[in-house]
Design a protein around this motif. Sequence first.
Motif, PDB file in Angstrom:
ATOM      1  N   GLU A  24      37.565  42.963 -74.191  1.00 18.22           N
ATOM      2  CA  GLU A  24      36.337  42.183 -74.033  1.00 18.22           C
ATOM      3  C   GLU A  24      35.144  43.116 -74.156  1.00 18.22           C
ATOM      4  OE1 GLU A  24      36.614  40.202 -70.267  1.00 18.22           O
ATOM      5  OE2 GLU A  24      38.015  38.725 -71.048  1.00 18.22           O
ATOM      6  N   LYS A  25      34.074  42.583 -74.690  1.00 14.80           N
ATOM      7  CA  LYS A  25      32.857  43.365 -74.866  1.00 14.80           C
ATOM      8  C   LYS A  25      31.737  42.653 -74.122  1.00 14.80           C
ATOM      9  CE  LYS A  25      30.477  45.724 -78.577  1.00 14.80           C
ATOM     10  NZ  LYS A  25      30.432  45.891 -80.036  1.00 14.80           N
ATOM     11  N   LEU A  26      31.046  43.392 -73.242  1.00 13.65           N
ATOM     12  CA  LEU A  26      29.955  42.794 -72.503  1.00 13.65           C
ATOM     13  C   LEU A  26      28.855  43.809 -72.291  1.00 13.65           C
ATOM     14  CD1 LEU A  26      30.818  42.734 -68.789  1.00 13.65           C
ATOM     15  CD2 LEU A  26      32.612  43.176 -70.419  1.00 13.65           C
ATOM     16  N   ALA A  27      27.656  43.304 -72.066  1.00 13.58           N
ATOM     17  CA  ALA A  27      26.513  44.175 -71.806  1.00 13.58           C
ATOM     18  C   ALA A  27      26.750  44.923 -70.495  1.00 13.58           C
ATOM     19  CB  ALA A  27      25.230  43.340 -71.717  1.00 13.58           C
ATOM     20  N   GLY A  28      26.274  46.149 -70.431  1.00 15.33           N
ATOM     21  CA  GLY A  28      26.472  46.970 -69.237  1.00 15.33           C
ATOM     22  C   GLY A  28      25.956  46.316 -67.971  1.00 15.33           C
ATOM     23  N   SER A  29      24.940  45.500 -68.085  1.00 15.38           N
ATOM     24  CA  SER A  29      24.365  44.847 -66.905  1.00 15.38           C
ATOM     25  C   SER A  29      25.205  43.677 -66.414  1.00 15.38           C
ATOM     26  CB  SER A  29      22.938  44.372 -67.203  1.00 15.38           C
ATOM     27  OG  SER A  29      22.958  43.408 -68.234  1.00 15.38           O
ATOM     28  N   ALA A  30      26.179  43.215 -67.227  1.00 13.60           N
ATOM     29  CA  ALA A  30      26.983  42.056 -66.849  1.00 13.60           C
ATOM     30  C   ALA A  30      27.807  42.328 -65.594  1.00 13.60           C
ATOM     31  CB  ALA A  30      27.891  41.637 -67.999  1.00 13.60           C
ATOM     32  N   LEU A  31      28.189  43.574 -65.386  1.00 15.92           N
ATOM     33  CA  LEU A  31      28.965  43.930 -64.192  1.00 15.92           C
ATOM     34  C   LEU A  31      28.171  44.869 -63.279  1.00 15.92           C
ATOM     35  CD1 LEU A  31      32.564  44.423 -65.613  1.00 15.92           C
ATOM     36  CD2 LEU A  31      31.696  42.556 -64.235  1.00 15.92           C
ATOM     37  N   LYS A  32      26.867  44.772 -63.374  1.00 15.67           N
ATOM     38  CA  LYS A  32      25.997  45.606 -62.543  1.00 15.67           C
ATOM     39  C   LYS A  32      26.412  45.458 -61.072  1.00 15.67           C
ATOM     40  CE  LYS A  32      21.137  46.427 -61.590  1.00 15.67           C
ATOM     41  NZ  LYS A  32      19.780  45.973 -61.831  1.00 15.67           N
ATOM     42  N   ASN A  33      26.601  46.556 -60.401  1.00 14.30           N
ATOM     43  CA  ASN A  33      26.985  46.616 -58.988  1.00 14.30           C
ATOM     44  C   ASN A  33      28.376  46.040 -58.719  1.00 14.30           C
ATOM     45  OD1 ASN A  33      24.409  47.686 -58.417  1.00 14.30           O
ATOM     46  ND2 ASN A  33      23.563  45.637 -58.177  1.00 14.30           N
ATOM     47  N   LYS A  34      29.185  45.861 -59.759  1.00 16.98           N
ATOM     48  CA  LYS A  34      30.513  45.292 -59.565  1.00 16.98           C
ATOM     49  C   LYS A  34      31.616  46.214 -60.077  1.00 16.98           C
ATOM     50  CE  LYS A  34      28.899  40.549 -59.695  1.00 16.98           C
ATOM     51  NZ  LYS A  34      29.055  39.241 -60.300  1.00 16.98           N
ATOM     52  N   LEU A  35      31.259  47.425 -60.473  1.00 13.81           N
ATOM     53  CA  LEU A  35      32.264  48.336 -61.008  1.00 13.81           C
ATOM     54  C   LEU A  35      33.291  48.732 -59.956  1.00 13.81           C
ATOM     55  CD1 LEU A  35      30.106  50.562 -63.409  1.00 13.81           C
ATOM     56  CD2 LEU A  35      31.679  48.707 -63.987  1.00 13.81           C
ATOM     57  N   ASP A  36      32.872  48.844 -58.700  1.00 16.84           N
ATOM     58  CA  ASP A  36      33.827  49.147 -57.623  1.00 16.84           C
ATOM     59  C   ASP A  36      34.851  48.028 -57.486  1.00 16.84           C
ATOM     60  OD1 ASP A  36      32.604  51.553 -57.059  1.00 16.84           O
ATOM     61  OD2 ASP A  36      31.397  50.760 -55.402  1.00 16.84           O
ATOM     62  N   GLU A  37      34.381  46.775 -57.559  1.00 21.05           N
ATOM     63  CA  GLU A  37      35.303  45.634 -57.478  1.00 21.05           C
ATOM     64  C   GLU A  37      36.262  45.630 -58.669  1.00 21.05           C
ATOM     65  OE1 GLU A  37      33.471  41.789 -56.584  1.00 21.05           O
ATOM     66  OE2 GLU A  37      31.734  42.893 -55.826  1.00 21.05           O
ATOM     67  N   LEU A  38      35.740  45.965 -59.855  1.00 26.32           N
ATOM     68  CA  LEU A  38      36.587  46.031 -61.038  1.00 26.32           C
ATOM     69  C   LEU A  38      37.655  47.108 -60.867  1.00 26.32           C
ATOM     70  CD1 LEU A  38      37.148  45.002 -63.908  1.00 26.32           C
ATOM     71  CD2 LEU A  38      35.492  46.679 -64.746  1.00 26.32           C
ATOM     72  N   GLN A  39      37.274  48.248 -60.305  1.00 28.56           N
ATOM     73  CA  GLN A  39      38.228  49.331 -60.067  1.00 28.56           C
ATOM     74  C   GLN A  39      39.323  48.897 -59.091  1.00 28.56           C
ATOM     75  OE1 GLN A  39      38.237  52.176 -61.782  1.00 28.56           O
ATOM     76  NE2 GLN A  39      40.142  52.736 -60.772  1.00 28.56           N
ATOM     77  N   LYS A  40      38.940  48.148 -58.040  1.00 30.89           N
ATOM     78  CA  LYS A  40      39.934  47.656 -57.069  1.00 30.89           C
ATOM     79  C   LYS A  40      40.896  46.675 -57.735  1.00 30.89           C
ATOM     80  CE  LYS A  40      36.942  48.162 -53.040  1.00 30.89           C
ATOM     81  NZ  LYS A  40      36.104  47.440 -52.084  1.00 30.89           N
ATOM     82  N   LEU A  41      40.370  45.806 -58.585  1.00 28.09           N
ATOM     83  CA  LEU A  41      41.231  44.859 -59.294  1.00 28.09           C
ATOM     84  C   LEU A  41      42.188  45.600 -60.228  1.00 28.09           C
ATOM     85  CD1 LEU A  41      38.658  42.042 -60.101  1.00 28.09           C
ATOM     86  CD2 LEU A  41      40.620  41.865 -58.568  1.00 28.09           C
ATOM     87  N   LYS A  42      41.688  46.637 -60.883  1.00 30.66           N
ATOM     88  CA  LYS A  42      42.544  47.436 -61.768  1.00 30.66           C
ATOM     89  C   LYS A  42      43.644  48.106 -60.956  1.00 30.66           C
ATOM     90  CE  LYS A  42      42.415  51.087 -65.251  1.00 30.66           C
ATOM     91  NZ  LYS A  42      43.310  52.077 -64.703  1.00 30.66           N
ATOM     92  N   ALA A  43      43.310  48.597 -59.780  1.00 24.97           N
ATOM     93  CA  ALA A  43      44.290  49.265 -58.916  1.00 24.97           C
ATOM     94  C   ALA A  43      45.381  48.291 -58.455  1.00 24.97           C
ATOM     95  CB  ALA A  43      43.596  49.890 -57.717  1.00 24.97           C
ATOM     96  N   ASP A  44      45.046  47.014 -58.322  1.00 26.61           N
ATOM     97  CA  ASP A  44      46.053  46.026 -57.933  1.00 26.61           C
ATOM     98  C   ASP A  44      47.166  45.920 -58.982  1.00 26.61           C
ATOM     99  OD1 ASP A  44      44.752  45.463 -55.581  1.00 26.61           O
ATOM    100  OD2 ASP A  44      43.829  43.599 -56.301  1.00 26.61           O
ATOM    101  N   GLY A  45      46.830  46.231 -60.210  1.00 27.73           N
ATOM    102  CA  GLY A  45      47.841  46.224 -61.261  1.00 27.73           C
ATOM    103  C   GLY A  45      48.069  44.881 -61.925  1.00 27.73           C
ATOM    104  N   VAL A  46      47.852  43.800 -61.210  1.00 24.36           N
ATOM    105  CA  VAL A  46      48.051  42.465 -61.763  1.00 24.36           C
ATOM    106  C   VAL A  46      46.854  41.603 -61.364  1.00 24.36           C
ATOM    107  CG1 VAL A  46      49.496  40.399 -61.751  1.00 24.36           C
ATOM    108  CG2 VAL A  46      50.555  42.649 -61.585  1.00 24.36           C
ATOM    109  N   VAL A  47      46.303  40.896 -62.312  1.00 26.73           N
ATOM    110  CA  VAL A  47      45.208  39.960 -62.040  1.00 26.73           C
ATOM    111  C   VAL A  47      45.513  38.653 -62.746  1.00 26.73           C
ATOM    112  CG1 VAL A  47      43.428  41.737 -61.756  1.00 26.73           C
ATOM    113  CG2 VAL A  47      43.829  40.771 -64.009  1.00 26.73           C
ATOM    114  N   ARG A  48      44.913  37.602 -62.267  1.00 22.51           N
ATOM    115  CA  ARG A  48      45.013  36.319 -62.961  1.00 22.51           C
ATOM    116  C   ARG A  48      43.760  36.178 -63.808  1.00 22.51           C
ATOM    117  NH1 ARG A  48      44.525  31.435 -59.414  1.00 22.51           N
ATOM    118  NH2 ARG A  48      42.361  31.856 -59.794  1.00 22.51           N
TER     119      ARG A  48
END
Length: 183
Positions: A24-48
């Motif tokens: 997926e391609k998105l503007a850098g501001s689309a996940l502004k202040n949410k990179l930590d949450e994205l990292q936690k989701l990645k660490a979970d290994g599985v997402v819906r």
Amino acid sequence: MSLEFYAGIDNFKVDAKGNISITEKLAGSALKNKLDELQKLKADGVVRVTIESAVTRYTEKIDAETLEPVEYYERDIKGVWTTVENEQTSLDVGEEQTIEREEEITADVVDKFLLTEKYELKSDFDPKKVLIRIAEGYTFDEIASELKAESASELIKKLSEARIEYAGMAKAWYEVKEDDDEE
């Protein structure tokens, strides 16, 4: 934990084992202040993942003779957006002849309209309530449970139907807003 954002599908491919990789391609501001949450989701290994189009397609009825829309939208004196039927301008007193024209608007514009403007509900489903809960960070599962919907998929379907229902009104609102912003 969930993240919601608008993105474009940049690429997808299927490897020899049948695994699908979606980029997926998105503007850098689309996940502004949410990179930590994205990292936690990645660490979970599985997402819906639910992917839905951010383009809302709807049908507009047009008078076949005048090529004018059969209905238009405006704010009444109380600030509520309403649907107004265009008076028949055709001299033919027979059956009204209309054609349908496909229109498009992005879901984010419709959502902004539904969140910020006054309008009459066209059914017992309140899209504003759902959009507020999404903005507050609730998942579709949580919202579906709260609203006693059958499932998150059913809630997403109802929200998409509401977007289609209010798309013409949202487009009129957006055009007025754009005109006001230019002045």
